[in-house]
Design a protein around this motif. Structure first.
Motif, PDB file in Angstrom:
ATOM      1  N   ILE A 155       0.824  -1.214   0.000  1.00  0.00           N
ATOM      2  CA  ILE A 155       0.000   0.000   0.000  1.00  0.00           C
ATOM      3  C   ILE A 155       0.858   1.264   0.000  1.00  0.00           C
ATOM      4  N   THR A 198      -3.628   0.381  -9.099  1.00  0.00           N
ATOM      5  CA  THR A 198      -4.542  -0.703  -8.725  1.00  0.00           C
ATOM      6  C   THR A 198      -4.028  -2.044  -9.230  1.00  0.00           C
ATOM      7  N   LEU A 239      -1.359  -3.056  -6.957  1.00  0.00           N
ATOM      8  CA  LEU A 239      -1.928  -3.485  -5.675  1.00  0.00           C
ATOM      9  C   LEU A 239      -2.456  -4.919  -5.736  1.00  0.00           C
ATOM     10  N   ILE A 280      -7.136   0.820   1.546  1.00  0.00           N
ATOM     11  CA  ILE A 280      -7.338   1.093   0.119  1.00  0.00           C
ATOM     12  C   ILE A 280      -8.555   1.983  -0.085  1.00  0.00           C
TER      13      ILE A 280
END
Length: 444
Positions: free
Chosen positions: A72, A89, A92, A291
């Motif tokens: 993160i 994203t 992630l 998130i």
């Protein structure tokens, strides 16, 4: 009772022996990646709001050994450097599911097909998630942009790149003062890579790996074979049960492997095991909260949806379209208890090396924490930082604090979850900087 304990010890020892050499090899390559791959490569190619940047983010993230919490602050840093929302994203999603260490460990216990399918599934799931965010979460771009405005601690207004040993004097005419640290030699880089691999990574992964092995051994000994065998024909139900358990809990990419192997040995379908390997490391309650806060609620929804769809799709493909004999667990695990005599001399050697390195990493972490406790004086400000669980989290917090004007020194104690800060600075700005990368922070 003694027989149960003996069976438990045998199961634990066999799984550790199977994983040890591959884990060590994976940690070694992870350290080499850290030392010899230029850091700016991750922020150089991810800026365009295109599918190409999403693909690059996924490919770059797959070999990195970052957990779902450590990824993160890294992704926030990429966003701060100009990476697109969809690329962040994608990064992630792909990164916590894999890593060279977990891929090697997957091969050791689950075989080559699983070791290939796992990163492939992570890649396509990341691409799907990045595409969804680029297309349907445009409003969240503004949210993540606001949270990414904090200037990186590795840069200053003069435009120079800073190492952690550099100091930026914002009051003087000369901005940069570099400490005399020789990190240009191959030996220095190699030594740093080995410290990262066999100290920092073991500190991060070791706890969860041990937990995973302990749980896996307990499943092997305590869960009757007929429990999951009765559900073997209900493949979709297997996956839904695994999802219900995997999404809220935290388990790292490597620690999830022995759990998946033990469940497969008890009758869990290979597809459901893949769901555990994908959803367990990538989605948990803590990472979802962060998130949602940092990147936006719609992005969070698309993040979870893409992982669930990707895991279920690849899981169903394994169960219905691929030969089941490809997905057999290690023979040492299926043999059962009382098989410690199956271990060879090399098995014992690799296990001993792994356990010694693991003990050393934990001891160094504990000594470092005690050193912090005695070192700081009354002129040091102490901040409580909640949510850190690995050295990547620690580095992110240190960089965020260093970016605040007036901060002279900062040291973060990962074990205690506190930051020791010296210098005349604004406490509100400091806590805001730390919260911007997803952690809670307040004066202790």
């Amino acid at each position: 009772m003694m027989e149960i304990l003996e069976n438990y010890w045998d199961a634990l020892l066999m799984m550790t022996a199977e994983m040890a050499p591959y884990l060590l090899l994976g940690f070694f390559f992870a350290g080499m990646l850290r030392a010899f791959v230029p850091k700016n490569i991750y922020k150089k190619h991810l800026a365009p709001r295109t599918m190409k940047s999403v693909v690059k983010a996924a490919v770059l993230g797959i070999p990195l050994p970052l957990c779902s919490c450590g990824v993160i602050p890294t992704s926030v840093g990429l966003r701060r450097e100009g990476a697109s929302h969809g690329a962040c994203t994608s990064f992630l999603i792909a990164t916590p599911q894999t890593g060279v260490d977990s891929i090697a460990a997957t091969y050791s216990l689950m075989g080559l097909p699983f070791a290939i399918i796992r990163p492939v599934a992570a890649l396509f799931t990341a691409l799907f998630g990045g595409w969804l965010v680029n297309r349907y979460a445009r409003d969240d771009e503004a949210t993540s942009a606001r949270n990414a405005q904090m200037r990186s601690a590795d840069e200053c207004s003069c435009g120079h790149e800073h190492n952690h040993g550099d100091h930026c004097d914002h009051d003087g005419d000369s901005c940069c003062h570099h400490e005399e640290i020789d990190e240009s030699t191959l030996w220095s880089k190699f030594a740093g890579s080995m410290r990262y691999a066999f100290v920092e990574m073991l500190q991060d992964v070791g706890k969860w790996l041990v937990v995973g092995l302990l749980i896996a051994a307990l499943i092997t000994v305590a869960v009757p074979n007929e429990w999951l065998a009765a559900l073997h024909e209900y493949k979709l139900l297997n996956m839904l049960i695994v999802l219900a358990v995997a999404i809220p809990m935290y388990v790292c990419a490597t620690g999830s492997i022995p759990i998946a192997v033990s469940l497969m040995a008890k009758g869990l379908t290979p597809g459901a095991a893949l769901v555990l390997l994908m959803a367990g490391p990538a989605v948990n309650s803590a990472s979802m909260l962060v998130i949602g806060k940092v990147f936006g609620r719609r992005t969070l929804s698309l993040y979870v949806i893409s992982i669930v769809i990707g895991a279920m799709t690849f899981g169903l493909c394994i169960d219905y379209f691929l030969p089941q004999e490809w997905f057999t667990v290690s023979s040492m695990i299926t043999t059962g208890a009382h098989c410690s005599h199956c271990l060879t001399t090399w098995d014992w050697i690799w296990t001993a090396i792994f356990l010694v390195l693991l003990a050393n990493a934990f001891a160094l972490q504990l000594m470092h924490s005690r050193h912090h406790h005695h070192e700081h004086d009354v002129h040091t400000y102490i901040y409580k930082v909640d949510g850190m669980s690995c050295n990547h989290c620690k580095e992110g917090v240190e960089e965020a604090i260093k970016s605040v004007g007036g901060v002279e020194t900062v040291e973060v104690d990962l074990v205690k979850g506190v930051a020791y800060v010296s210098g005349s600075h604004d406490a509100d700005k400091l806590t805001t900087a730390v919260k911007a990368i997803g952690f809670e922070c307040h004066l202790a």
